[in-house]
Design a protein around this motif. Structure first.
Motif, PDB file in Angstrom:
ATOM      1  N   TYR B 142       0.806  -1.231   0.000  1.00 57.86           N
ATOM      2  CA  TYR B 142       0.000   0.000   0.000  1.00 57.86           C
ATOM      3  C   TYR B 142       0.835   1.275   0.000  1.00 57.86           C
ATOM      4  N   SER B 143       1.942   1.281   0.732  1.00 59.51           N
ATOM      5  CA  SER B 143       2.708   2.526   0.836  1.00 59.51           C
ATOM      6  C   SER B 143       3.750   2.653  -0.263  1.00 59.51           C
ATOM      7  N   PHE B 144       4.282   1.532  -0.728  1.00 55.31           N
ATOM      8  CA  PHE B 144       5.336   1.618  -1.744  1.00 55.31           C
ATOM      9  C   PHE B 144       4.883   1.093  -3.113  1.00 55.31           C
ATOM     10  N   GLY B 145       3.670   0.619  -3.179  1.00 57.54           N
ATOM     11  CA  GLY B 145       3.076   0.253  -4.467  1.00 57.54           C
ATOM     12  C   GLY B 145       3.634  -0.994  -5.143  1.00 57.54           C
ATOM     13  N   TYR B 146       4.177  -1.913  -4.367  1.00 58.22           N
ATOM     14  CA  TYR B 146       4.662  -3.168  -4.966  1.00 58.22           C
ATOM     15  C   TYR B 146       3.496  -4.144  -5.116  1.00 58.22           C
ATOM     16  N   SER B 147       3.564  -4.956  -6.170  1.00 62.00           N
ATOM     17  CA  SER B 147       2.543  -5.986  -6.330  1.00 62.00           C
ATOM     18  C   SER B 147       2.906  -7.155  -5.413  1.00 62.00           C
ATOM     19  N   GLN B 148       1.940  -8.026  -5.184  1.00 62.24           N
ATOM     20  CA  GLN B 148       2.208  -9.165  -4.280  1.00 62.24           C
ATOM     21  C   GLN B 148       3.286 -10.081  -4.865  1.00 62.24           C
ATOM     22  N   THR B 149       3.331 -10.177  -6.197  1.00 65.72           N
ATOM     23  CA  THR B 149       4.373 -10.999  -6.837  1.00 65.72           C
ATOM     24  C   THR B 149       5.750 -10.382  -6.585  1.00 65.72           C
ATOM     25  N   GLU B 150       5.824  -9.061  -6.722  1.00 64.22           N
ATOM     26  CA  GLU B 150       7.108  -8.380  -6.481  1.00 64.22           C
ATOM     27  C   GLU B 150       7.539  -8.555  -5.019  1.00 64.22           C
ATOM     28  N   ILE B 151       6.576  -8.435  -4.120  1.00 65.13           N
ATOM     29  CA  ILE B 151       6.892  -8.599  -2.685  1.00 65.13           C
ATOM     30  C   ILE B 151       7.438  -9.997  -2.436  1.00 65.13           C
ATOM     31  N   SER B 152       6.785 -10.981  -3.076  1.00 66.59           N
ATOM     32  CA  SER B 152       7.221 -12.365  -2.897  1.00 66.59           C
ATOM     33  C   SER B 152       8.654 -12.559  -3.405  1.00 66.59           C
ATOM     34  N   GLU B 153       9.001 -11.883  -4.505  1.00 63.05           N
ATOM     35  CA  GLU B 153      10.374 -11.982  -5.043  1.00 63.05           C
ATOM     36  C   GLU B 153      11.367 -11.259  -4.134  1.00 63.05           C
ATOM     37  N   ILE B 154      10.990 -10.067  -3.708  1.00 63.38           N
ATOM     38  CA  ILE B 154      11.912  -9.272  -2.882  1.00 63.38           C
ATOM     39  C   ILE B 154      12.171  -9.947  -1.529  1.00 63.38           C
ATOM     40  N   LEU B 155      11.114 -10.388  -0.896  1.00 61.79           N
ATOM     41  CA  LEU B 155      11.273 -10.980   0.440  1.00 61.79           C
ATOM     42  C   LEU B 155      11.601 -12.470   0.373  1.00 61.79           C
ATOM     43  N   GLN B 156      11.646 -12.997  -0.835  1.00 56.75           N
ATOM     44  CA  GLN B 156      11.945 -14.414  -1.067  1.00 56.75           C
ATOM     45  C   GLN B 156      11.047 -15.320  -0.214  1.00 56.75           C
ATOM     46  N   MET B 157       9.757 -15.050  -0.320  1.00 60.97           N
ATOM     47  CA  MET B 157       8.796 -15.920   0.358  1.00 60.97           C
ATOM     48  C   MET B 157       7.705 -16.296  -0.646  1.00 60.97           C
ATOM     49  N   PRO B 158       7.059 -17.458  -0.446  1.00 66.87           N
ATOM     50  CA  PRO B 158       6.045 -17.882  -1.421  1.00 66.87           C
ATOM     51  C   PRO B 158       4.922 -16.855  -1.576  1.00 66.87           C
ATOM     52  N   LEU B 159       4.401 -16.774  -2.803  1.00 66.77           N
ATOM     53  CA  LEU B 159       3.329 -15.818  -3.087  1.00 66.77           C
ATOM     54  C   LEU B 159       2.128 -16.051  -2.169  1.00 66.77           C
ATOM     55  N   GLY B 160       1.829 -17.327  -1.914  1.00 65.82           N
ATOM     56  CA  GLY B 160       0.704 -17.680  -1.039  1.00 65.82           C
ATOM     57  C   GLY B 160       0.874 -17.071   0.348  1.00 65.82           C
ATOM     58  N   SER B 161       2.129 -17.087   0.841  1.00 63.44           N
ATOM     59  CA  SER B 161       2.387 -16.527   2.179  1.00 63.44           C
ATOM     60  C   SER B 161       2.157 -15.025   2.175  1.00 63.44           C
ATOM     61  N   VAL B 162       2.619 -14.362   1.097  1.00 64.76           N
ATOM     62  CA  VAL B 162       2.439 -12.896   1.002  1.00 64.76           C
ATOM     63  C   VAL B 162       0.948 -12.571   1.030  1.00 64.76           C
ATOM     64  N   LYS B 163       0.169 -13.313   0.240  1.00 66.26           N
ATOM     65  CA  LYS B 163      -1.283 -13.069   0.183  1.00 66.26           C
ATOM     66  C   LYS B 163      -1.906 -13.294   1.553  1.00 66.26           C
ATOM     67  N   SER B 164      -1.450 -14.372   2.190  1.00 68.53           N
ATOM     68  CA  SER B 164      -2.012 -14.725   3.484  1.00 68.53           C
ATOM     69  C   SER B 164      -1.664 -13.668   4.548  1.00 68.53           C
ATOM     70  N   TYR B 165      -0.405 -13.204   4.543  1.00 65.90           N
ATOM     71  CA  TYR B 165      -0.011 -12.166   5.517  1.00 65.90           C
ATOM     72  C   TYR B 165      -0.806 -10.885   5.293  1.00 65.90           C
ATOM     73  N   SER B 166      -0.976 -10.510   4.011  1.00 68.60           N
ATOM     74  CA  SER B 166      -1.713  -9.276   3.711  1.00 68.60           C
ATOM     75  C   SER B 166      -3.153  -9.379   4.187  1.00 68.60           C
ATOM     76  N   LYS B 167      -3.760 -10.511   3.885  1.00 72.55           N
ATOM     77  CA  LYS B 167      -5.165 -10.677   4.245  1.00 72.55           C
ATOM     78  C   LYS B 167      -5.334 -10.677   5.767  1.00 72.55           C
ATOM     79  N   ARG B 168      -4.480 -11.457   6.429  1.00 75.87           N
ATOM     80  CA  ARG B 168      -4.563 -11.557   7.883  1.00 75.87           C
ATOM     81  C   ARG B 168      -4.316 -10.181   8.525  1.00 75.87           C
TER      82      ARG B 168
END
Lengths: 112, 194
Positions: B142-168
């Motif tokens: 939200y603040s830096f405008g990265y997509s969830q796929t980009e976040i998953s690449e940057i933080l080297q975590m599965p896309l599913g985890s990124v989605k789950s963390y965001s939702k939670r």
């Protein structure tokens, strides 16, 4: 939920530099000065140790052997020869020390 | 944030001639984003955030040759900061604060913050109650405008985890604001009755 989306999208609080970048560069300089000092001290200590355990003549002879070995290049030596020379190096602490010292110096220079 | 026009030129200068002036320009440009990011990551500890931000730039200087230039430089700095934070947690054995489940939001904690959260709709105060991974996924999105796929690449975590963390994280924030509003209404009613 939309309200939360809106709140999350609000711009983050601005953070002033307040000497932050100056401090970062100071830390970088400090780190490299300290690292270089440690590397030089280590090299000097190893060199002194080396001098202490070997006579200058023996030292030159060993260095000559080592340079001969590297001059021959691995490609001209059979695997058996390489193994023999390597086992000779590892069996002699002085040669091993020279080898370690050279590696430290080479990598130290490369890093700097 | 305005992009740095000569960013690749500055990076090249640092790599080729170890130019500290060029690196200081990069630090000056990115310090705000990295520090804002670290403050969210380490919330509410601002001092720790600034320490991690400094360490991030130090690591960036030392490992600049590893920057491939494919992604954004800012994203690369964020990755370093995230791993610095993980290292800090491991060092002090606080890894459970990163991902572990704590069930429901702790009412007592939230009520302590209720007035502040409700009055100012203070996202920073509410963020403190989220896990670090939830905070960071939401902040990057939200603040830096990265997509969830980009976040998953940057933080080297599965896309599913990124989605789950965001939702939670979003669910928790909604719950926190709801609790805070209820608490404020209750206080107002008591004051009105008195």
């Amino acid at each position: 939920m939309n309200n939360v989306d809106h709140l999350l999208s609000l711009p983050l609080k601005k953070v002033k530099d307040d000497q932050f970048s100056v401090q970062v560069l100071k830390r970088i300089n400090h780190y490299y000065r300290w690292r270089s000092l440690v590397l030089k001290s280590l090299s000097l200590a190893l060199f002194l140790l080396f001098i202490a355990v070997s006579s200058p003549v023996l030292l030159l002879a060993k260095l000559y052997t080592l340079s001969e070995f590297f001059a021959l290049k691995f490609t001209y030596l059979s695997q058996v020869d390489i193994n023999t020379v390597l086992s000779q190096i590892t069996q002699q602490p002085i040669l091993a020390l020279v080898f370690i010292l050279s590696l430290i110096m080479i990598f130290g220079l490369q890093e700097n | 944030m305005n992009s740095l026009t000569n960013e690749s030129e500055l990076i090249a200068k640092v790599l080729i001639s170890n130019d500290q002036h060029a690196f200081s320009q990069l630090v000056k440009h990115y310090q705000q984003a990295v520090r804002q990011y670290c403050r969210r990551l380490c919330a509410p500890d601002i001092n720790l955030a600034d320490d991690i931000a400094q360490e991030t730039f130090m690591q960036a200087y030392r490992k600049l040759k590893l920057f491939s230039g494919k992604g954004k430089f800012q994203g690369w700095l964020f990755r370093i900061a995230y791993f610095q934070f993980l290292q800090y947690l491991r060092k002090f054995k606080k890894a459970q604060s990163l991902t572990s489940e704590d069930g429901n939001i702790n009412d007592i904690e939230v009520i302590g913050h209720a007035q502040q959260v409700a009055d100012n709709r203070d996202i920073e105060a509410a963020m403190v109650h989220l896990k670090a991974n939830e905070r960071i996924c939401l902040t990057m999105q939200y603040s830096f405008g990265y997509s969830q796929t980009e976040i998953s690449e940057i933080l080297q975590m599965p896309l599913g985890s990124v989605k789950s963390y965001s939702k939670r994280g979003k669910d928790k924030l909604t719950e926190i604001f709801q609790l805070a509003e209820n608490r404020t209404e209750q206080t107002a009613n008591i004051n009105g009755a008195a």
